[in-house]
Design a protein around this motif. Structure first.
Motif: not given
Length: 438
Positions: A289-298, A396-401
């Motif tokens: 989830t963390i890396f998905f957020f980083a990529g999406l932000f960029i 995304l956090v709920v989906a990851g958990m």
């Protein structure tokens, strides 16, 4: 801003759009891990020069969100070891005698209220472990409760100044205060919450059946038996309470929520975790989830750099031709649709100065006459997060958990539920804005 693209090379404009659309299509198809897709798209944008490397690190990645997520994930992991979530789950389920519908209503209400006074991500990080504990006890499918947690976190966060980042941005730019948000956004949020719960019941009513033997077994459980480490429990409750107080007071004490979360996590690991357990705690972080957020932000940052978001926002305002009612309706729906597909933070950041410019051009004698437009922006940007699985951080956090527990929430599966509920939410808000403000 007709020449919004005039200073951007055509290849950058086309490249940014193509990369974003391709990544989005592959995310929908779910043939590859979404984090890998997002990072791949982000790296490609940087490699070919669409996004500057320094900008990617300093401007586009929202480190506040990233570190808030990591901090709260660490706190929740340590707290789970005490049995607190199981205790709360059993007590709550016993309170409503294991009735699945009442459990859904109770958890939905807690999530909505929590998201209104905290932030959406923190709320779902706390509520999802409780959902899994309750559904295991009752042996019912967790999916309706997980979907409800996503929906209610976004709906509840819409109601207050501190509930969702777009509201904070709007409030600081317009000087609208906490009470203004509650008074103006509270009613449509309550109506939207009721409508969403009714729709969830209609969608999942066949899954709300529980065996009478399971209820009888539930009522016999001694909830306190789950509290296995009383000393650690006290430490966790103290740190968690201080962290939550810090969130509520962060605008007063001028410490960012991410710093508060990381401070809480650090203290809890220092006083409540043994040396050999630290690696296990860090492994519990939802790194996908963390890396998905980083990529999406960029990726979204790339669209912003080439002027796509500014162009779309400008065209929306041009269509209104100064009509306040039309402006409010258009802002509401465009914000709702846009926030379902891209991060609502850069979208709102772009819309705020454009709406302010529009107000100046309309020569409004009373600045408050523009308030309906601000409320429409807040409602659309926040509620639009329920439209798709990537529409909001909490989703995304709920989906990851959920995936780590063996319950995958697919993009299309969520879309079938989230999109209709978002549509109904926007209709309710449209009627409310039209009746109350025009």
């Amino acid at each position: 801003m007709d020449d919004v693209f005039s200073i951007v090379p055509l290849w950058k404009l086309i490249g940014a759009i193509v990369v974003f659309v391709c990544v989005y299509i592959f995310i929908i198809l779910e043939k590859m891990n979404r984090a890998v897709l997002a990072i791949s798209g982000a790296v490609l944008m940087v490699l070919v020069g669409i996004v500057d490397t320094q900008d990617a690190y300093t401007k586009h990645i929202d480190w506040q969100t990233i570190f808030l997520l990591i901090g709260m994930m660490l706190i929740v992991t340590v707290t789970k070891k005490t049995g607190l979530f199981q205790y709360i789950s059993v007590k709550a389920a016993q309170k409503v005698r294991g009735n699945p519908i009442k459990v859904l209503l109770m958890l939905s209400t807690i999530t909505a209220i929590g998201s209104a006074i905290l932030d959406n991500v923190t709320t779902v990080l706390l509520i999802v472990p409780i959902i899994f504990s309750i559904t295991r006890i009752l042996k019912v499918k967790p999916m309706p409760y997980l979907i409800a947690a996503i929906l209610m976190s976004n709906i509840g966060g819409t109601a207050t100044l501190i509930g969702d980042p777009p509201n904070i941005m709007i409030g600081t730019s317009t000087h609208l205060n906490f009470n203004d948000f509650i008074i103006n956004l509270g009613p449509p949020v309550l109506l939207t919450m009721i409508a969403a719960l009714v729709m969830l019941w209609l969608i999942y009513k066949k899954d709300f059946a529980v065996n009478a033997d399971r209820v009888e077994e539930l009522m016999k459980i001694d909830a306190s038996s789950y509290l296995t480490d009383k000393v650690l429990l006290i430490k966790c409750l103290v740190v968690l309470s201080l962290t939550l107080i810090g969130f509520v007071l962060h605008s007063v004490i001028h410490i960012e929520a991410a710093v508060i979360a990381l401070a809480g996590a650090t203290i809890l690991m220092l006083i409540g975790t043994k040396g050999h357990e630290i690696e296990g705690v860090f492994r519990s972080v939802e790194w996908v989830t963390i890396f998905f957020f980083a990529g999406l932000f960029i990726l979204v940052g790339g669209l912003k750099d080439v002027g796509v978001i500014s162009f779309l926002a400008t065209k929306v305002l041009e269509l209104t031709a100064g009509n306040e009612t039309f402006t409010s309706m258009l802002i509401l729906w465009v914000s709702g649709i846009a926030s379902s597909t891209i991060d609502n933070i850069p979208f709102v950041a772009t819309m705020i100065p454009l709406i302010q410019d529009m107000g100046a051009q309309m020569h409004l004698a009373d600045p408050n006459m523009l308030n309906p437009v601000w409320w429409s922006l807040a409602l659309g940007a926040c509620l639009g997060g329920n439209g798709t699985l990537i529409g909001a951080s909490a989703n995304l956090v709920v989906a990851g958990m959920a995936e780590r527990e063996g319950h995958k929430i697919t993009y299309m599966g969520f879309l079938k539920i989230g999109a209709p509920i978002t549509f109904v939410s926007l209709v309710i808000c449209s009627i409310y804005v039209f009746i109350v403000y025009h």
